[in-house]
Design an enzyme around this catalytic site. Structure first.
Site, PDB file in Angstrom:
ATOM      1  N   CYS A   1      -1.601  -4.010 -17.340  1.00 38.73           N
ATOM      2  CA  CYS A   1      -2.363  -3.219 -16.370  1.00 38.73           C
ATOM      3  C   CYS A   1      -1.811  -3.356 -14.965  1.00 38.73           C
ATOM      4  O   CYS A   1      -2.414  -2.889 -14.018  1.00 38.73           O
ATOM      5  CB  CYS A   1      -3.845  -3.583 -16.407  1.00 38.73           C
ATOM      6  SG  CYS A   1      -4.157  -5.286 -15.939  1.00 38.73           S
TER       7      CYS A   1
ATOM      8  N   HIS B   1       0.831  -1.192   0.000  1.00 40.68           N
ATOM      9  CA  HIS B   1       0.000   0.000   0.000  1.00 40.68           C
ATOM     10  C   HIS B   1       0.875   1.255   0.000  1.00 40.68           C
ATOM     11  O   HIS B   1       0.574   2.242  -0.667  1.00 40.68           O
ATOM     12  CB  HIS B   1      -0.929  -0.027   1.212  1.00 40.68           C
ATOM     13  CG  HIS B   1      -1.885   1.094   1.190  1.00 40.68           C
ATOM     14  ND1 HIS B   1      -2.962   1.121   0.328  1.00 40.68           N
ATOM     15  CD2 HIS B   1      -1.887   2.265   1.829  1.00 40.68           C
ATOM     16  CE1 HIS B   1      -3.591   2.255   0.479  1.00 40.68           C
ATOM     17  NE2 HIS B   1      -2.964   2.973   1.384  1.00 40.68           N
TER      18      HIS B   1
HETATM   19  C1  PEP Z   1      -1.866  -7.574 -11.347  1.00 39.63           C
HETATM   20  O1  PEP Z   1      -1.788  -8.650 -10.760  1.00 39.63           O
HETATM   21  O2  PEP Z   1      -0.906  -7.027 -11.941  1.00 39.63           O
HETATM   22  C2  PEP Z   1      -3.139  -6.827 -11.344  1.00 39.63           C
HETATM   23  C3  PEP Z   1      -3.308  -5.764 -12.113  1.00 39.63           C
HETATM   24  O3  PEP Z   1      -4.098  -7.266 -10.512  1.00 39.63           O
HETATM   25  P1  PEP Z   1      -4.129  -6.999  -8.924  1.00 39.63           P
HETATM   26  O4  PEP Z   1      -2.973  -6.112  -8.588  1.00 39.63           O
HETATM   27  O5  PEP Z   1      -5.457  -6.408  -8.647  1.00 39.63           O
HETATM   28  O6  PEP Z   1      -3.961  -8.389  -8.398  1.00 39.63           O
END
Ligand code: PEP
Ligand code: MG
Length: 562
Positions: free
Chosen positions: A487, A188
């Site tokens: 992403c 975080h």
């Molecule tokens: C990831 O794993 O990179 C992702 C975008 O999903 P999260 O961080 O929500 O697990």
């Protein structure tokens, strides 16, 4: 003499400032402890009333000088501190011979339990009660209040790690940077630092020895912390302070040669989506739908889901919105879907896998997405998290088709999905790489563990090879090219963004605050250079070597202090 500490740089920037440590959490007083020696019921009740009033007044004053989220959090906490019922029940306990600390602790516990049982908004207020309780006990003991220290002088905040509640009141005008001894690149602390544009270092283990007032230099690029900095560090901080201002994002991501790289935003609510659209995001590359489910004991209703998704779609009329279906499990447990007794939740029934354990929730979510999409002008794409095999991709695509959703996709977060990307993407219309999970699974390093932060780095060449395998697979899919986006947090690192484009990634999705930096650096390279830098990163032996070699070729990073 200077002393050097090292950790993992997670948000760029170089500053010098005095240390302020995050106070220790308030320890619980003994159950039903008696009145202190020499105290009477009257004097103890008066002490309690004074502490409560002082805490309420302090919070009110801070709320008045704060803005936005911080003001709202402080106002809610101040209201709780002035609550007559809480003081009344604590005073009753004092009257029965309990000391003020134990009395307020017990009384607040009862209020928090009642609020928790009411669920929804009221349950969220339980946190405010517990925060107020800790502040009152700190006041009674004469120790620093919990939470971000209050200081008129700007400071570098040092902590073991920071929780979401701690950072809600973090004022970027007063906090120069963050250093934590624990936490990883996706903690975080790292996410909030990047979103506020504050330099930050995590997993700097020995910084627990830093004390209030120590003067330190922090370098959020290479992860170093220097106590008692010298002329070299002063020069670096000065050059950072005189960095050129980043141009705002003009809403069109592209390389210097015009090669288009749409820059999208990661969002988790309708309000987030509105802010992302205002920041110029060309769409949403990841809608984390957990916002609609987390903290709930039962599945949200169809209408509730439709309204929540529609609020996001409405912010992006005619633009693309990639919706990720519910990603419950591991760091996002959900009582009605996941099993909290699993020995290894990150390797357990999470993400798409919950559909076989509790069938129906996913299909109902897809129906709600389809209804919200039908009522909006957004171009809605849908993807499932934690897909591991081509068969799972095909099954998800079939569920999307059944719900009337036309553009099904998969997240690539598991190495098996990257290695079989051609077969996998042949079943769907697109893929999006979740580099946060892909890194944790490639390196077998828990993304939440500070001790493994160096392994949990998306610059790890092994991770980059899997990104390339995914792009190559998407390009060779049966039936033609499938776009592959990123992403995960990697997309928000401007130097790594160049490498990702060079590896074949077609879109990048990130926290909206990272858009100007990523856009500015992409504009400084053409596609052949991005490809050469990708080759250099793939050939490196380590994450540090890859990062250093690529950064050397991008001088504008220094110009903008990135
Ligand atoms: C990831 O794993 O990179 C992702 C975008 O999903 P999260 O961080 O929500 O697990
Ligand atoms: Mg993930």
């Amino acid at each position: 003499m200077s002393q050097l500490f090292s950790g993992v740089g997670v948000s760029a920037g170089r500053v010098i400032g005095p240390v302020r440590r995050m106070p220790e959490p308030i320890a619980a007083p003994a159950d039903g402890a008696p009145l202190p020696a020499g105290a009477s019921i009257e004097s103890e009740s008066a002490r309690l009333a004074e502490a409560t009033a002082a805490v309420a007044a302090g919070l009110k004053a801070r709320a008045a000088s704060a803005t936005g989220d911080a003001a709202a959090v402080l106002k809610a906490t101040a209201l709780m501190a002035s609550d007559r019922t809480l003081l009344k029940s604590a005073t009753k306990l004092v009257a029965s011979g309990t000391c003020a600390e134990s009395a307020i602790w017990e009384a607040a516990d009862a209020v928090a339990t009642q609020l928790g049982a009411l669920g929804g908004y009221m349950a969220e207020r339980a946190t405010d009660v517990l925060d107020v309780r800790a502040r009152i006990v700190a006041h009674l003991r004469g120790t620093p209040a919990p939470g971000i220290p209050d200081s008129d002088e700007p400071f570098v905040l040092c902590a073991v790690d920071l929780a979401p509640a701690d950072t809600a009141t973090l004022d970027p005008a007063r906090v120069l940077g963050l250093v934590t001894s624990d936490g990883g690149p996706q903690s975080h602390t790292a996410i909030i630092a990047r979103s506020l544009g504050l330099p930050a270092i995590v997993a700097a283990r020995d910084t627990t020895s830093l004390v209030d007032g120590d003067l330190i230099f922090i370098d959020g690029i290479d992860g170093t912390v220097v106590r008692d900095p010298g002329t070299e560090e002063s020069a670096l901080a000065e050059s950072y302070a005189s960095r050129e201002a980043l141009p705002g994002f003009d809403g069109s991501g592209a390389l210097a040669d015009g090669h288009l790289v749409p820059l999208l935003a990661n969002v988790g609510s309708g309000a987030d989506a509105v802010a992302a659209a205002a920041a110029g995001a060309q769409g949403v590359g990841l809608l984390r739908t957990e916002f609609c489910f987390l903290g709930r004991d039962i599945e949200p209703s169809h209408q509730e889901q439709v309204a929540a998704y529609a609020a996001v779609f409405d912010a992006f009329d005619e633009a693309k919105v990639v919706v990720r279906t519910l990603d419950a499990g591991a760091d996002k447990p959900l009582p009605f879907l996941t099993d909290d007794t699993e020995p290894n939740p990150a390797l357990g029934v999470r993400g798409y896998r919950t559909d076989s354990a509790v069938p129906g929730v996913l299909a109902r979510q897809l129906d709600a997405i389809a209804e919200a999409a039908a009522g909006s002008g957004a171009e809605v794409w849908t993807m499932a998290p934690m897909i591991s095999t081509p068969a799972e991709a095909a099954a998800f695509a079939a569920l999307c088709t059944a719900a009337g959703l036309k553009v099904p996709g998969v997240m690539v977060e598991v190495p098996s999905a990257a290695l079989l990307a051609r077969a996998l993407t042949s079943e769907v219309a697109f893929a999006s790489i979740g580099t946060n999970d892909l890194t944790q699974y490639t390196m077998a390093a828990d993304r939440q563990l500070g001790a493994l932060a160096e392994l949990n780095d998306p610059w790890q060449p092994a991770v980059l090879h899997l990104v390339k395998a995914t792009c190559d697979g998407g390009a060779a899919a049966r039936g033609g090219f499938r776009p592959v986006g990123v992403c995960g947090e990697a997309a928000a690192d401007p130097a790594l963004a160049v490498v990702l484009v060079g590896l074949g990634v077609t879109t990048l999705s990130m926290n909206r605050r990272a858009l100007p930096a990523v856009a500015a650096i992409l504009k400084t390279v053409d596609l052949p250079l991005a490809r050469r830098l990708a080759e250099i990163a793939l050939d490196a032996d380590s994450a540090e070597a890859a990062r250093a070699a690529v950064r050397t070729a991008l001088p504008e990073l220094d110009l903008y202090g990135l």
